[in-house]
Design a protein around this motif. Structure first.
Motif, mmCIF file in Angstrom:
data_model
loop_
_atom_site.group_PDB
_atom_site.id
_atom_site.type_symbol
_atom_site.label_atom_id
_atom_site.label_comp_id
_atom_site.label_asym_id
_atom_site.label_seq_id
_atom_site.Cartn_x
_atom_site.Cartn_y
_atom_site.Cartn_z
ATOM 1 N N GLY A 142 40.110 39.765 35.597
ATOM 2 C CA GLY A 142 39.368 39.828 36.855
ATOM 3 C C GLY A 142 38.053 40.577 36.799
ATOM 4 O O GLY A 142 37.245 40.470 37.714
ATOM 5 N N ASP A 197 47.133 35.198 28.391
ATOM 6 C CA ASP A 197 46.574 35.470 29.719
ATOM 7 C C ASP A 197 46.423 34.170 30.503
ATOM 8 O O ASP A 197 46.758 34.085 31.684
ATOM 9 N N ARG A 227 44.982 40.583 32.703
ATOM 10 C CA ARG A 227 43.851 41.326 33.268
ATOM 11 C C ARG A 227 42.597 40.489 33.038
ATOM 12 O O ARG A 227 41.873 40.683 32.062
ATOM 13 N N ARG A 246 39.263 38.160 40.536
ATOM 14 C CA ARG A 246 38.459 38.573 41.684
ATOM 15 C C ARG A 246 37.784 37.366 42.310
ATOM 16 O O ARG A 246 37.923 36.245 41.813
ATOM 17 N N VAL A 259 47.370 37.744 42.411
ATOM 18 C CA VAL A 259 47.517 39.194 42.184
ATOM 19 C C VAL A 259 48.986 39.589 42.334
ATOM 20 O O VAL A 259 49.536 40.311 41.490
ATOM 21 N N PRO A 265 41.407 47.541 38.917
ATOM 22 C CA PRO A 265 42.737 46.968 38.677
ATOM 23 C C PRO A 265 43.824 48.047 38.596
ATOM 24 O O PRO A 265 44.973 47.773 38.972
ATOM 25 N N GLU A 266 43.453 49.248 38.154
ATOM 26 C CA GLU A 266 44.449 50.329 38.093
ATOM 27 C C GLU A 266 44.938 50.671 39.500
ATOM 28 O O GLU A 266 46.134 50.889 39.715
ATOM 29 N N GLN A 290 45.032 48.658 41.992
ATOM 30 C CA GLN A 290 45.893 47.548 42.430
ATOM 31 C C GLN A 290 47.262 47.633 41.762
ATOM 32 O O GLN A 290 48.288 47.350 42.397
ATOM 33 N N GLU A 291 47.293 48.024 40.495
ATOM 34 C CA GLU A 291 48.580 48.159 39.800
ATOM 35 C C GLU A 291 49.421 49.261 40.434
ATOM 36 O O GLU A 291 50.635 49.117 40.586
ATOM 37 N N PHE A 342 49.652 44.595 35.634
ATOM 38 C CA PHE A 342 49.322 43.162 35.630
ATOM 39 C C PHE A 342 49.809 42.524 34.334
ATOM 40 O O PHE A 342 49.801 43.154 33.275
ATOM 41 N N PHE A 398 45.465 39.406 37.555
ATOM 42 C CA PHE A 398 44.302 40.065 38.167
ATOM 43 C C PHE A 398 43.076 39.179 38.028
ATOM 44 O O PHE A 398 42.599 38.926 36.928
#
Ligand code: PLP
Length: 372
Positions: free
Chosen positions: A41, A354, A39, A334, A327, A25-26, A28-29, A36, A332
């Motif tokens: 995912g 969330d 989080r 998956r 996303v 995820p980092e 992707q961020e 995000f 986030f």
């Protein structure tokens, strides 16, 4: 002095594709250019570790100059006591993922057959490829791993390892204990059942296979990353026959687990009340995800994990568009990598905020997926 000649890598490594099993995820961020909002995912526990584990980590931090105990003595004692086995029947390692690396190294050489389900947990496959094993896959059946087909493939291929996760990731489905016991019975004695129980804390108690360390061809893998909320510390363990467990000592990274990690895991296993609280919160979050899915005309699959696979009702390309929009909207999540599982997106249990972010983003994600 420079040279155009590089040091040759082994033929095996040269033959491997440059794949990464997970994009973090980092990463992707960094490409989104913002953090995000939710989080949910990676099946981490947003509820965090036990306050007692946090206090133990703070205390251990002062002693960070010392290596961790290479025998994990206290932690193995505590785990053995908790599970009613001997300390010699437990090995601790750098998460289940790290232990998978050692396990594959113990049993797999060039062309050794290894059986798993098509679309099951990819990190295991990554290690099999890294040691030159030959991966054989059998399809899921009705969104469940198929133990009878796994046993058949193991015999036909003379496999050395068979992988099964119960409960399963990415589908969240689970099999009753008898089906797992039958699988263990059906395997030839020279074939190891690699039973991944990363989510066993969420399994109904009567679905959990009793521990039997007399069997030499069964290894059971557990982790502190999910229910215990310690994914960032990297600690897991394997339970099995003492002779098999002892063989990890020949190859493992003896100083692979730091003091802070060992202290955290020890405090966490001793705080079963906190664990029970988390399991309850996760069950409530799963129900909320189910409600959000239903409000959008989608079906949430039954789950005995800390995540829910939500069927987006079309093919993998459609689910991929839903995921991309979530996303982009800062949520986030998956999804499974292989058809027909990839009609789903996989959403981890979250806190109220969330899941509110998910509820807000999902209608637009579905609308955008319909349009293109
Ligand atoms: C999360 C997960 C793991 C990884 O566990 P670590 O202890 O964090 O390495 C292993 N198997 C399955 C099925 C998982 O979902």
């Amino acid at each position: 002095m420079s040279s155009d000649n590089s040091v040759p890598q082994t033929p095996l490594v040269q033959s491997l594709p440059a794949t990464v099993p997970f994009v973090g995820p980092e990463t992707q961020e960094r490409s989104l250019g913002r953090p995000f909002k939710a989080r949910i995912g990676a099946n981490e526990s947003v509820f965090g570790p036990s306050p007692k584990a946090i206090a133990a980590m703070q205390k251990a931090a002062q002693e960070g100059w010392k290596y961790g105990d290479p025998e994990f003595f206290e932690l193995r004692q505590a785990l053995a006591k908790h599970h009613g086995v001997a300390p010699e029947e437990v090995m601790v390692g750098e998460g289940i993922d790290g232990l998978f690396g050692y396990t594959v190294r113990l049993f797999v050489e060039a062309d050794t057959a290894v059986v798993t389900s098509l679309g099951a947990y990819p990190t295991f496959n990554f290690h099999v490829a890294g040691f030159g094993g030959r991966l054989v896959t059998v399809p899921y059946r009705d969104d469940h791993e198929d133990p009878e087909a796994l046993a058949e493939a193991a015999s036909a291929e003379r496999a050395r390892l068979v992988y099964l996760a119960n409960p399963d990731n990415p589908m969240g489905s689970w099999l009753p204990a008898e089906r797992i016991a039958t699988l263990a019975e059906a395997l030839p004695p020279d074939c190891m059942l690699v039973l991944d129980e990363a989510y066993s804390d969420f399994l109904p108690a009567d679905a959990l296979l009793p521990l039997d360390t007399s069997r030499r061809n069964l290894l059971r893998f557990r982790t502190f990353s999910k229910a215990h909320g310690l994914a960032g510390l990297r600690v897991g363990y394997v339970i099995g026959h003492p002779e098999v467990i002892d063989s990890y000592n020949k190859i493992r990274n003896h100083f692979g687990l730091g003091r802070v990690t060992q202290a955290a895991a020890l405090a966490a296993i001793e705080d079963q009340d906190y664990l029970a609280e988390v399991v309850d919160k996760v069950a409530a979050a799963r129900a909320t995800i189910g409600e959000i899915a239903a409000a959008n005309g989608l079906n949430a699959l039954p789950s005995a994990t800390n995540f829910v696979a939500v069927d987006c009702g079309h093919d993998g390309a459609f689910a991929k568009r839903v995921l991309a929009s979530l996303v982009e909207q800062g949520v986030f999540v998956r999804m499974p990598g292989v058809a027909p599982l990839d009609r789903c997106i996989r959403i981890s249990a979250g806190k109220a905020e969330d899941l509110a972010a998910l509820a807000e983003a999902l209608p637009r994600a579905l609308a955008e997926a319909q349009q293109s």
